[in-house]
Design a protein around this motif. Structure first.
Motif, PDB file in Angstrom:
ATOM      1  N   LYS A 195      -5.484   5.194   1.030  1.00 21.36           N
ATOM      2  CA  LYS A 195      -6.231   5.665   2.203  1.00 21.36           C
ATOM      3  C   LYS A 195      -6.154   4.653   3.333  1.00 21.36           C
ATOM      4  O   LYS A 195      -6.030   5.024   4.506  1.00 21.36           O
ATOM      5  CB  LYS A 195      -7.685   5.936   1.828  1.00 21.36           C
ATOM      6  CG  LYS A 195      -7.867   7.178   0.967  1.00 21.36           C
ATOM      7  CD  LYS A 195      -9.348   7.501   0.777  1.00 21.36           C
ATOM      8  CE  LYS A 195      -9.515   8.808   0.015  1.00 21.36           C
ATOM      9  NZ  LYS A 195     -10.939   9.182  -0.156  1.00 21.36           N
ATOM     10  N   ALA A 196      -6.244   3.375   2.992  1.00 18.31           N
ATOM     11  CA  ALA A 196      -6.134   2.338   4.018  1.00 18.31           C
ATOM     12  C   ALA A 196      -4.768   2.369   4.684  1.00 18.31           C
ATOM     13  O   ALA A 196      -4.642   2.284   5.911  1.00 18.31           O
ATOM     14  CB  ALA A 196      -6.390   0.966   3.401  1.00 18.31           C
TER      15      ALA A 196
ATOM     16  N   SER B  10     -12.032   1.572  18.014  1.00 25.75           N
ATOM     17  CA  SER B  10     -12.837   0.610  17.256  1.00 25.75           C
ATOM     18  C   SER B  10     -13.395   1.224  15.977  1.00 25.75           C
ATOM     19  O   SER B  10     -13.368   0.604  14.908  1.00 25.75           O
ATOM     20  CB  SER B  10     -13.983   0.077  18.111  1.00 25.75           C
ATOM     21  OG  SER B  10     -14.802   1.135  18.586  1.00 25.75           O
ATOM     22  N   THR B  11     -13.907   2.451  16.063  1.00 27.98           N
ATOM     23  CA  THR B  11     -14.492   3.095  14.894  1.00 27.98           C
ATOM     24  C   THR B  11     -13.447   3.306  13.811  1.00 27.98           C
ATOM     25  O   THR B  11     -13.694   3.072  12.616  1.00 27.98           O
ATOM     26  CB  THR B  11     -15.117   4.436  15.289  1.00 27.98           C
ATOM     27  OG1 THR B  11     -16.091   4.220  16.315  1.00 27.98           O
ATOM     28  CG2 THR B  11     -15.801   5.079  14.100  1.00 27.98           C
ATOM     29  N   ASN B  12     -12.255   3.742  14.202  1.00 26.08           N
ATOM     30  CA  ASN B  12     -11.218   3.983  13.210  1.00 26.08           C
ATOM     31  C   ASN B  12     -10.691   2.689  12.602  1.00 26.08           C
ATOM     32  O   ASN B  12     -10.324   2.657  11.421  1.00 26.08           O
ATOM     33  CB  ASN B  12     -10.097   4.817  13.830  1.00 26.08           C
ATOM     34  CG  ASN B  12     -10.456   6.287  13.871  1.00 26.08           C
ATOM     35  OD1 ASN B  12     -10.260   7.009  12.908  1.00 26.08           O
ATOM     36  ND2 ASN B  12     -11.022   6.723  14.989  1.00 26.08           N
ATOM     37  N   CYS B  13     -10.665   1.611  13.387  1.00 31.08           N
ATOM     38  CA  CYS B  13     -10.319   0.303  12.815  1.00 31.08           C
ATOM     39  C   CYS B  13     -11.352  -0.113  11.774  1.00 31.08           C
ATOM     40  O   CYS B  13     -11.014  -0.685  10.733  1.00 31.08           O
ATOM     41  CB  CYS B  13     -10.215  -0.746  13.920  1.00 31.08           C
ATOM     42  SG  CYS B  13      -8.744  -0.612  14.957  1.00 31.08           S
TER      43      CYS B  13
ATOM     44  N   LYS C  21      -4.195   3.161   8.663  1.00 26.15           N
ATOM     45  CA  LYS C  21      -3.506   2.250   9.585  1.00 26.15           C
ATOM     46  C   LYS C  21      -2.363   2.976  10.298  1.00 26.15           C
ATOM     47  O   LYS C  21      -2.194   2.843  11.515  1.00 26.15           O
ATOM     48  CB  LYS C  21      -2.967   1.029   8.839  1.00 26.15           C
ATOM     49  CG  LYS C  21      -2.228   0.064   9.759  1.00 26.15           C
ATOM     50  CD  LYS C  21      -1.490  -1.013   8.998  1.00 26.15           C
ATOM     51  CE  LYS C  21      -2.405  -2.084   8.487  1.00 26.15           C
ATOM     52  NZ  LYS C  21      -1.641  -3.283   8.009  1.00 26.15           N
ATOM     53  N   LYS C  22      -1.600   3.733   9.563  1.00 29.15           N
ATOM     54  CA  LYS C  22      -0.485   4.477  10.155  1.00 29.15           C
ATOM     55  C   LYS C  22      -0.994   5.475  11.194  1.00 29.15           C
ATOM     56  O   LYS C  22      -0.422   5.598  12.293  1.00 29.15           O
ATOM     57  CB  LYS C  22       0.296   5.205   9.062  1.00 29.15           C
ATOM     58  CG  LYS C  22       1.508   5.965   9.575  1.00 29.15           C
ATOM     59  CD  LYS C  22       2.263   6.627   8.419  1.00 29.15           C
ATOM     60  CE  LYS C  22       3.464   7.410   8.943  1.00 29.15           C
ATOM     61  NZ  LYS C  22       4.214   8.053   7.815  1.00 29.15           N
TER      62      LYS C  22
ATOM     63  N   ASP D  44      -5.564  -6.759  11.304  1.00 26.56           N
ATOM     64  CA  ASP D  44      -4.124  -6.582  11.098  1.00 26.56           C
ATOM     65  C   ASP D  44      -3.704  -5.115  11.130  1.00 26.56           C
ATOM     66  O   ASP D  44      -2.743  -4.711  10.473  1.00 26.56           O
ATOM     67  CB  ASP D  44      -3.661  -7.231   9.785  1.00 26.56           C
ATOM     68  CG  ASP D  44      -3.694  -8.753   9.864  1.00 26.56           C
ATOM     69  OD1 ASP D  44      -3.379  -9.289  10.942  1.00 26.56           O
ATOM     70  OD2 ASP D  44      -4.047  -9.393   8.864  1.00 26.56           O
ATOM     71  N   VAL D  45      -4.436  -4.313  11.897  1.00 23.50           N
ATOM     72  CA  VAL D  45      -3.954  -2.959  12.193  1.00 23.50           C
ATOM     73  C   VAL D  45      -2.687  -3.072  13.036  1.00 23.50           C
ATOM     74  O   VAL D  45      -1.726  -2.325  12.858  1.00 23.50           O
ATOM     75  CB  VAL D  45      -5.037  -2.144  12.933  1.00 23.50           C
ATOM     76  CG1 VAL D  45      -4.470  -0.807  13.416  1.00 23.50           C
ATOM     77  CG2 VAL D  45      -6.241  -1.909  12.029  1.00 23.50           C
TER      78      VAL D  45
END
Length: 313
Positions: free
Chosen positions: A57-58, A29-32, A62-63, A102-103
């Motif tokens: 960076k985004a 959750s934090t990384n999302c 996501k990757k 949309d991750v």
């Protein structure tokens, strides 16, 4: 371990050298949230006519999330990535954010919906509950594992609505409604098997694992419910220059009405009727239009939305 994140540094100081007082782990959750913060920062910069800096960076974030957290075996994302072996539990907030931001791509979203776990009284914050909180009667759960937190329910309901899964949306919205009506309030946390306000079990400052309270009248629990009303049942997607409408299909509510909602210089009275997943007609003050309201509109706007299964817009 004592209760509280700060105490982790005192008890495991050798793991936190040169890392401040954070826990050396990564949660879904934090990384999302970090990913979406980059996305929103660029959107804000664009609105302010300033240079955009964060798209790369985004993309990399996501990757990295999908590489570190996605489990083909589970058909979903794991909870924690760390040097201790991680945790492959279902994190409710994390998988909700992965869908909403949309991750996850469309294939992963379908897989998450097919492989998620819920409880009789709502979507759990983490599943399963950690075994250290179990009691012989099988009725105890960790404060942050197994229990139902309404703000997480709200994000999950929005996530499944965004995937046009009306069955899962109706189930979660009904559970939210029943929990609130049962106690006549929006409590902090609910018991997954009884639906009663329940604080769960947690470490109590190194003394023992004890029962904790569920605080009453929680704003984030109430606003989670309002989110599902505004953004899902009424289908309002707020953009910088307009509100776009796309109500979720629901068999729970045949007629939906929202009156007196202030939006900038306008007052919106919205009604949604009909059955289906598409907008059949969209009328403002009796005039048929495309399904959005511009930010520069004013006065009282009577919005009538009729749903059907024959896509018009």
């Amino acid at each position: 371990m004592k209760n509280g994140i700060i105490s982790f540094a005192d008890e495991c100081r050798e793991l936190c050298v040169n890392r401040g007082v954070g826990i050396p782990m990564y949660t879904l959750s934090t990384n999302c949230l970090y990913y979406y913060a980059y996305v929103l920062a660029d959107k804000m910069a664009d609105e302010l006519h300033r240079p955009v800096h964060f798209s790369e960076k985004a993309k990399n974030m996501k990757k990295a999330i999908n590489n570190a957290f996605w489990s083909s075996e589970k058909g979903s994302y794991t909870y924690i990535y760390d040097s201790f072996g991680g945790c492959d539990s279902q994190e409710g907030m994390g998988i909700s954010f992965a869908i909403l931001f949309d991750v996850a791509d469309e294939e992963k979203k379908r897989s998450i919906l097919a492989n998620h776990h819920t409880t009789p009284h709502g979507f759990p914050c983490v599943y399963p509950s950690f075994s250290r909180y179990d009691t012989p009667d099988g009725q105890s759960f960790g404060r942050h594992s197994g229990t139902v937190w309404p703000q997480i329910q709200g994000f999950w309901a929005s996530a499944v609505a965004s995937c046009k899964d009306s069955v899962l949306f109706d189930r979660e919205f009904a559970a939210q409604t029943a929990n609130a009506l049962r106690s006549m309030q929006f409590a902090e946390i609910y018991h997954p098997l009884t639906g009663e306000p329940y604080g769960g079990r947690q470490e109590n400052y190194g003394i023992a694992i004890t029962d904790w309270n569920a605080e009453p009248h929680q704003t984030w629990s109430a606003t989670a419910y309002l989110r599902n009303v505004y953004m899902d049942l009424m289908g309002m997607e707020f953009k910088p220059d307009k509100i776009v409408f796309c109500p979720v299909e629901s068999t729970l509510v045949k007629k939906r009405e929202l009156k007196g909602l202030r939006y900038r210089n306008a007052v919106l009275n919205i009604s949604v009727s009909g059955e289906g997943s598409d907008i059949k007609t969209f009328c403002v003050n009796g005039e048929e239009r495309k399904p959005f309201i511009s930010a520069d509109e004013s006065d009282e706007l009577n919005i009538e939305i009729v749903l059907g299964n024959d896509k018009t817009f």
